[in-house]
Design an enzyme around this catalytic site. Structure first.
Site, PDB file in Angstrom:
ATOM      1  N   HIS A   1      -4.283  21.544  29.468  1.00  6.50           N
ATOM      2  CA  HIS A   1      -3.921  21.856  30.854  1.00  6.50           C
ATOM      3  C   HIS A   1      -5.123  22.551  31.478  1.00  6.50           C
ATOM      4  CE1 HIS A   1       0.049  22.092  28.808  1.00  6.50           C
ATOM      5  NE2 HIS A   1       0.577  21.708  29.944  1.00  6.50           N
TER       6      HIS A   1
ATOM      7  N   GLU B   1       5.494  12.314  31.957  1.00  8.09           N
ATOM      8  CA  GLU B   1       6.149  12.711  30.698  1.00  8.09           C
ATOM      9  C   GLU B   1       7.587  13.139  30.977  1.00  8.09           C
ATOM     10  OE1 GLU B   1       3.808  15.372  28.234  1.00  8.09           O
ATOM     11  OE2 GLU B   1       5.632  16.288  27.443  1.00  8.09           O
TER      12      GLU B   1
ATOM     13  N   HIS C   1      11.640  15.680  23.475  1.00  7.05           N
ATOM     14  CA  HIS C   1      12.321  15.620  24.773  1.00  7.05           C
ATOM     15  C   HIS C   1      13.403  14.543  24.740  1.00  7.05           C
ATOM     16  CE1 HIS C   1       8.440  17.190  26.972  1.00  7.05           C
ATOM     17  NE2 HIS C   1       8.894  18.021  26.053  1.00  7.05           N
TER      18      HIS C   1
ATOM     19  N   ASP D   1      13.365  22.475  22.720  1.00  4.06           N
ATOM     20  CA  ASP D   1      12.071  21.817  22.574  1.00  4.06           C
ATOM     21  C   ASP D   1      11.202  22.721  21.697  1.00  4.06           C
ATOM     22  OD1 ASP D   1      10.008  20.038  22.980  1.00  4.06           O
ATOM     23  OD2 ASP D   1       9.417  20.879  24.903  1.00  4.06           O
TER      24      ASP D   1
ATOM     25  N   ASP E   1       8.948  21.825  19.515  1.00  2.11           N
ATOM     26  CA  ASP E   1       7.574  21.335  19.311  1.00  2.11           C
ATOM     27  C   ASP E   1       7.094  21.490  17.874  1.00  2.11           C
ATOM     28  OD1 ASP E   1       7.221  20.580  22.011  1.00  2.11           O
ATOM     29  OD2 ASP E   1       6.691  22.625  22.571  1.00  2.11           O
TER      30      ASP E   1
HETATM   31  C1  XLS Z   1       6.587  20.674  27.662  1.00  2.05           C
HETATM   32  C2  XLS Z   1       5.667  19.545  27.705  1.00  2.05           C
HETATM   33  C3  XLS Z   1       4.237  19.902  28.044  1.00  2.05           C
HETATM   34  C4  XLS Z   1       3.472  18.694  28.472  1.00  2.05           C
HETATM   35  C5  XLS Z   1       2.208  18.995  29.186  1.00  2.05           C
HETATM   36  O1  XLS Z   1       7.686  20.606  27.149  1.00  2.05           O
HETATM   37  O2  XLS Z   1       5.753  18.848  26.508  1.00  2.05           O
HETATM   38  O3  XLS Z   1       3.645  20.557  26.968  1.00  2.05           O
HETATM   39  O4  XLS Z   1       3.189  17.860  27.412  1.00  2.05           O
HETATM   40  O5  XLS Z   1       2.400  19.803  30.279  1.00  2.05           O
HETATM   41 NI    NI Z   2       4.445  17.269  25.921  1.00  2.49          NI
HETATM   42 NI    NI Z   3       7.551  19.426  25.286  1.00  2.00          NI
END
Ligand code: XLS
Ligand code: NI
Ligand code: NI
Length: 426
Positions: A104, A235, A274, A310, A312
């Site tokens: 980012h 996304e 997601h 989320d 990750d």
């Molecule tokens: C958040 C998103 C973010 C995007 C980029 O949940 O996954 O990380 O990939 O802004």
């Molecule tokens: Ni992402």
């Molecule tokens: Ni994400």
């Protein structure tokens, strides 16, 4: 450039050691970058990318706890640590053997008190990034703008009820596109972090969707104006941080793009964590996006189905990666997209080397998924079964349905020849 201190001292370049034992975790046991499968090197099928925000900006803080990850690059002024972070990141990419990274705008350089100051910070840090890219050959898979963290975006960016916030976001994206061009990014991502609503009572949904579409149209126009040759990606994510987000899932985004005539300018960046948050199976949006020719890239991570957040996590399930890679092979690859690890080590994983172990594990899991997918496709058994399942569409009334020439009257003539569930003629 002055020689930099090593941040990952003692960690050599990670190599492929297929016979290494279970306790040897600093090597690949399955990922063999150069190995050719179905006419393409593993590295080119997989196109791995490391994400900057989780691995180099992440602190381990969560809504209940303070930072746990104290990184050696977080030293000095924000600009000094931004430079150290960049050197640490490039040392990591090189040692890991990953050719792409994503970031980012605000991960790369600190936000200033004005747009001009933020832009100056970005210019200064991306000069260093450009130098490191040319020294190492590492490239940008995608750039994105952080249009969700600053308090000005609490009610959204492109869907904000205040047009001046939307304008600020537009100015930020303008700079983001210029940075993408400067660094030769292959893609540019839009993730609608707060593009959605908490309460329908204070929200004009039709206006917000139109503003978002017009915002994307401005981005397409500016991309063309500056001659930026990268792929635009949206996304999807159903919720978090918003209660409801417009880019809910792959099909919602595809519908939105088609409705506003934007479908030829965008593809999708699918993040499986997601997808599962939207109530679908892991592979659902990968398959749906690919079916419509819209699968552009993958934020390859995973969640915990019992949590519904989320989280990750690094993908470690071979079943999941097999299904992803089968779809990727069937569509002829992901290029110019890739597999970006939008994943973070747990806050308890405080050692620097855990960053390597997590990525290595996920890369090996994808390599195994790739090998499995190749086996499934080359073997042809499943493809044959699917073909057989639809074989009635290759002739007669089926073929007419297939090519769109059949009528309901013809359906009536055809009717009741077959008992459903059997192959018996009536
Ligand atoms: C958040 C998103 C973010 C995007 C980029 O949940 O996954 O990380 O990939 O802004
Ligand atoms: Ni992402
Ligand atoms: Ni994400």
């Amino acid at each position: 450039m002055a020689a930099q201190a090593e941040f990952f001292a003692g960690i050599p370049k990670i190599s492929y050691l297929p016979n290494a034992g279970a306790r040897d975790v600093m090597c690949f046991k399955h990922y063999n970058a150069e190995e050719v499968l179905m006419g393409r090197r593993m590295e080119d099928w997989l196109r791995f990318s490391v994400c900057y925000w989780h691995s180099f900006c992440g602190t381990g803080a969560d809504p209940f706890g303070f930072p746990t990850l104290h990184r050696p690059w977080n030293e000095g002024t924000p600009m000094e640590s931004a430079k150290k972070r960049l050197h640490a990141a490039f040392e990591f990419f090189t040692k890991l053997g990953v050719k792409y990274y994503t970031f980012h705008d605000r991960d790369m350089a600190p936000e200033g008190s004005t747009l001009e100051e933020s832009n100056r910070n970005l210019d200064e840090i991306t000069d260093v990034a450009l130098q490191l890219q040319s020294q190492t050959g590492i490239k940008v898979l995608w750039v994105t703008c952080n249009l969700f963290a600053h308090q000005r975006y609490m009610n959204g960016a492109a869907t904000n009820p205040d047009c001046h916030v939307l304008a600020f976001a537009g100015a930020q994206v303008k700079k983001g596109l210029e940075i993408a061009k400067k660094l030769g990014a292959e893609n540019f991502v839009f993730w609608g972090g707060r593009e959605g609503f908490l309460s329908i009572h204070n929200t004009d949904v039709a206006a917000e969707l139109k503003h978002m579409a017009n915002f994307f149209k401005m981005a397409v126009k500016y991309k063309e104006k500056i001659g930026l040759k990268c792929q635009f990606l949206i996304e999807p994510k159903p919720k978090e941080p918003c209660r409801h987000q417009y880019d809910y899932d792959a099909m919602s985004v595809i519908g939105f793009l088609k409705h506003y005539g934007l479908e030829s300018h965008f593809k999708l960046n699918i993040e499986p964590n997601h997808t599962t948050l939207a109530g679908h199976s892991y592979e659902h949006d990968i398959v749906m996006a690919s079916t419509f020719g819209m699968l552009g890239s993958v934020d390859s991570n995973t969640g915990s189905s019992d949590l519904g957040w989320d989280t990750d996590q690094f993908p470690m399930d071979i079943r999941d990666t097999t299904l992803v890679m089968k779809t990727v092979i069937e569509q002829g690859g992901l290029q110019p997209g890739g597999l970006n690890f939008d994943a973070k080590v747990r806050r308890e994983s405080t050692d620097l080397e855990d960053l390597f172990i997590a990525h290595i594990g996920a890369m090996d899991t994808f390599a195994r998924g790739l090998r499995n997918a190749v086996r499934i496709i080359e073997d042809g058994l499943i493809t044959g079964m699917v073909k057989e399942r639809y074989s009635s569409f290759s002739h007669g009334i089926g073929q007419k349905v297939e090519d769109g020439s059949a009528t309901l009257e013809e359906m009536e003539v055809d009717n009741f020849k077959i008992c459903p569930g059997t192959t018996d003629e009536k």
